[in-house]
Write an enzyme that holds these catalytic residues in place. Structure first.
Site, PDB file in Angstrom:
ATOM      1  N   ASN A 106      -4.751  -1.412   7.454  1.00 64.87           N
ATOM      2  CA  ASN A 106      -3.802  -1.872   8.471  1.00 64.87           C
ATOM      3  C   ASN A 106      -2.348  -1.580   8.131  1.00 64.87           C
ATOM      4  O   ASN A 106      -1.506  -1.502   9.018  1.00 64.87           O
ATOM      5  CB  ASN A 106      -3.995  -3.373   8.744  1.00 64.87           C
ATOM      6  N   LYS A 129      -7.476   4.170  -4.300  1.00 65.48           N
ATOM      7  CA  LYS A 129      -8.521   4.366  -3.289  1.00 65.48           C
ATOM      8  C   LYS A 129      -8.106   3.670  -1.996  1.00 65.48           C
ATOM      9  O   LYS A 129      -8.130   2.457  -1.889  1.00 65.48           O
ATOM     10  CB  LYS A 129      -9.874   3.814  -3.729  1.00 65.48           C
ATOM     11  N   GLY A 181      -7.659  -6.632   0.720  1.00 67.85           N
ATOM     12  CA  GLY A 181      -8.806  -6.469   1.608  1.00 67.85           C
ATOM     13  C   GLY A 181      -9.392  -7.820   1.966  1.00 67.85           C
ATOM     14  O   GLY A 181      -8.691  -8.834   1.970  1.00 67.85           O
ATOM     15  N   SER A 182     -10.688  -7.815   2.254  1.00 70.27           N
ATOM     16  CA  SER A 182     -11.320  -9.038   2.736  1.00 70.27           C
ATOM     17  C   SER A 182     -11.596 -10.011   1.589  1.00 70.27           C
ATOM     18  O   SER A 182     -11.664  -9.631   0.423  1.00 70.27           O
ATOM     19  CB  SER A 182     -12.641  -8.700   3.430  1.00 70.27           C
ATOM     20  N   GLU A 203      -4.986  -9.645  -2.874  1.00 73.03           N
ATOM     21  CA  GLU A 203      -4.310 -10.040  -1.632  1.00 73.03           C
ATOM     22  C   GLU A 203      -5.378 -10.058  -0.553  1.00 73.03           C
ATOM     23  O   GLU A 203      -5.800  -9.006  -0.080  1.00 73.03           O
ATOM     24  CB  GLU A 203      -3.224  -9.030  -1.256  1.00 73.03           C
ATOM     25  N   CYS A 237      -2.286  -9.359   7.629  1.00 75.96           N
ATOM     26  CA  CYS A 237      -2.753 -10.554   6.931  1.00 75.96           C
ATOM     27  C   CYS A 237      -1.771 -11.694   7.152  1.00 75.96           C
ATOM     28  O   CYS A 237      -2.098 -12.854   6.952  1.00 75.96           O
ATOM     29  CB  CYS A 237      -3.028 -10.293   5.462  1.00 75.96           C
ATOM     30  N   GLU A 309     -10.450 -16.304   9.292  1.00 76.13           N
ATOM     31  CA  GLU A 309      -9.605 -15.198   9.748  1.00 76.13           C
ATOM     32  C   GLU A 309     -10.390 -14.292  10.694  1.00 76.13           C
ATOM     33  O   GLU A 309     -11.514 -13.901  10.392  1.00 76.13           O
ATOM     34  CB  GLU A 309      -9.142 -14.386   8.540  1.00 76.13           C
TER      35      GLU A 309
HETATM   36  C1  UN1 Z   1      -0.209  -7.100   5.542  1.00 78.09           C
HETATM   37  O1  UN1 Z   1      -0.508  -7.524   6.639  1.00 78.09           O
HETATM   38  O2  UN1 Z   1      -1.108  -6.726   4.750  1.00 78.09           O
HETATM   39  O3  UN1 Z   1       5.268  -9.606   6.482  1.00 78.09           O
HETATM   40  C2  UN1 Z   1       1.183  -6.947   5.077  1.00 78.09           C
HETATM   41  C3  UN1 Z   1       4.690  -8.693   7.074  1.00 78.09           C
HETATM   42  C4  UN1 Z   1       4.758  -7.301   6.499  1.00 78.09           C
HETATM   43  C5  UN1 Z   1       3.629  -7.048   5.553  1.00 78.09           C
HETATM   44  C6  UN1 Z   1       2.249  -7.350   6.051  1.00 78.09           C
HETATM   45  N1  UN1 Z   1       6.019  -7.136   5.830  1.00 78.09           N
HETATM   46  O4  UN1 Z   1       4.053  -8.877   8.090  1.00 78.09           O
END
Ligand code: UN1
Length: 418
Positions: A106, A129, A181-182, A203, A237, A309
């Site tokens: 994304n 990757k 990722g997930s 993350e 995210c 989510e």
């Molecule tokens: C993400 O969705 O993995 O704060 C990152 C934000 C962006 C980064 C998003 N600067 O929405």
């Protein structure tokens, strides 16, 4: 085996002075700046991100390149007094070694930049990757590093599915796995890394909320919610997937949100993936207010649609009666990435900033829009304590070495000779 790490590259990169390493990052920043439109077009072409957002994402990588290039002449350690005479005490940062960066589709350039750039300036080598859905973006971003003259073997791109990622996680030369990722895949990475004694920085997802109190500037709140819930079709995210609103203004806010959501077009495929969860929620009593950019009300905080989510253009509206209740609702989800509160009352704003359990808190702004110079990451299932971006990223991608130099010329015993 698709990947053979270059130990020679690792040794010479590590031995390259950090300010010299940083010069490559400045060049990466300049090339990104010059190719911003082309790269944005590649992002749009491959994953469908709107042009302005794609350009913003490239800008985020440019920002990170310049920010981390600056770290070439910082990477401060501590020099502190020793408890003994004629003894020097200090600490320095060292690279961890070979870093495996595993990234999602994304943010196919920005998020990889958060991993690759700090890793490189700190003297690590990187094998990256990318997601299979964003391999053209990855090839274009990797080319920027080649064009910047980065020595061969310092950054390697490997492509493939999750099995390639797993191979990298298990590769004996990889010392650190930085994964976006997930939650499910992140947990697997964490388990493997625990067994193998490797550092892993995760993350994972978010179930981010915007709280709107009864004293909020409603128009401002509507703008922030619409942008952070439906921008990128909810596939950040950091996207807002819950509006937690005070009952006194629920109706007014809902009406304004519905008006705005109706005008939007969103990624249909993303919405389709969310449909089963939407239908389940409706069966459980929720009411769908809009199609397309989807708003639901009559949602309670414990419903699955308010807990898990979805990663799509879906946002639920939850009514509360007080700031305390709003904070409880915000905090009682598996994730803790980004939270936001709209209020004009400075006491409530600061109380919320303290009590909201998440890695990022916004006051009078939506849940998206982090900047590179501060830490990015979250609590509970969102991560495992390590952060990207800002000074915190230096901790993620380095090891501390403590150095004592005793120039007294005699045996000195710490803690004993006093
Ligand atoms: C993400 O969705 O993995 O704060 C990152 C934000 C962006 C980064 C998003 N600067 O929405």
């Amino acid at each position: 085996m698709q990947f053979r790490p270059h130990s020679a590259a690792q040794h010479s990169w590590r031995a390259t002075p950090a300010p010299r390493r940083a010069e490559f990052l400045y060049r990466v920043g300049e090339i990104l700046r010059d190719k911003k439109r082309d790269l944005a077009a590649i992002i749009t072409g491959e994953i469908g991100k709107p042009a302005t957002e794609a350009a913003g994402e490239v800008q985020e990588a440019i920002d990170m390149a310049y920010y981390m290039a600056g770290e070439g002449r910082r990477q401060f350690g501590h020099t502190v007094p020793s408890e003994l005479p004629d003894k020097w005490a200090m600490s320095v940062r060292e690279p961890v070694g070979l870093v495996a960066a595993i990234t999602a589709w994304n943010f196919p350039i920005a998020v990889p930049s958060w991993k690759i750039l700090p890793a490189l300036v700190l003297g690590n080598t990187v094998v990256w990757k990318p997601s299979e859905r964003a391999e053209r973006c990855a090839a274009a971003f990797a080319q920027v590093f080649r064009d910047a003259g980065l020595p061969i073997g310092v950054l390697e791109l490997v492509t493939g599915d999750g099995r390639v990622g797993e191979m990298l996680v298990r590769h004996p030369d990889v010392r650190l796995v930085s994964f976006t990722g997930s939650r499910e895949n992140g947990r697997r990475v964490a388990v493997a890394c625990a067994e193998l004694g490797k550092r892993c920085a995760l993350e994972l997802g978010g179930k981010n909320a915007v709280i709107v109190l009864d004293d909020a500037d409603l128009e401002l709140a509507v703008d922030g919610i619409i942008w952070s819930a439906f921008g990128t079709s909810g596939q950040r995210c950091t996207s807002c997937s819950r509006v937690v609103v005070h009952k006194a203004i629920r109706q007014a806010l809902t009406q304004a949100l519905v008006e705005r959501a109706k005008e939007l077009s969103v990624d249909e495929a993303a919405l389709k993936r969310c449909e089963p969860a939407i239908l389940d929620a409706i069966k459980a009593g929720a009411r769908r207010l809009t199609t397309g950019a989807t708003l639901l009300d009559n949602v309670t905080a414990q419903m699955p649609i308010a807990q898990e989510e979805l990663f799509g253009p879906v946002c639920v509206i939850i009514e509360v009666g007080s700031l305390e209740e709003a904070i409880t609702v915000n905090n009682n989800v598996p994730y803790g990435l980004s939270s936001s509160i709209y209020t004009q009352d400075v006491s409530r704003a600061f109380t919320a900033a303290r009590e909201l359990s998440s890695g990022i808190v916004y006051v009078n702004a939506g849940t998206t829009g982090s900047e590179v110079q501060l830490p990015f990451g979250g609590v509970r299932s969102t991560g495992n304590g390590w952060r990207e971006a800002g000074q915190a990223a230096l901790d993620t991608f380095s090891e501390w070495k403590t150095i004592y130099v005793d120039y007294s010329g005699r045996l000195q015993r710490a803690q004993i000779d006093r």
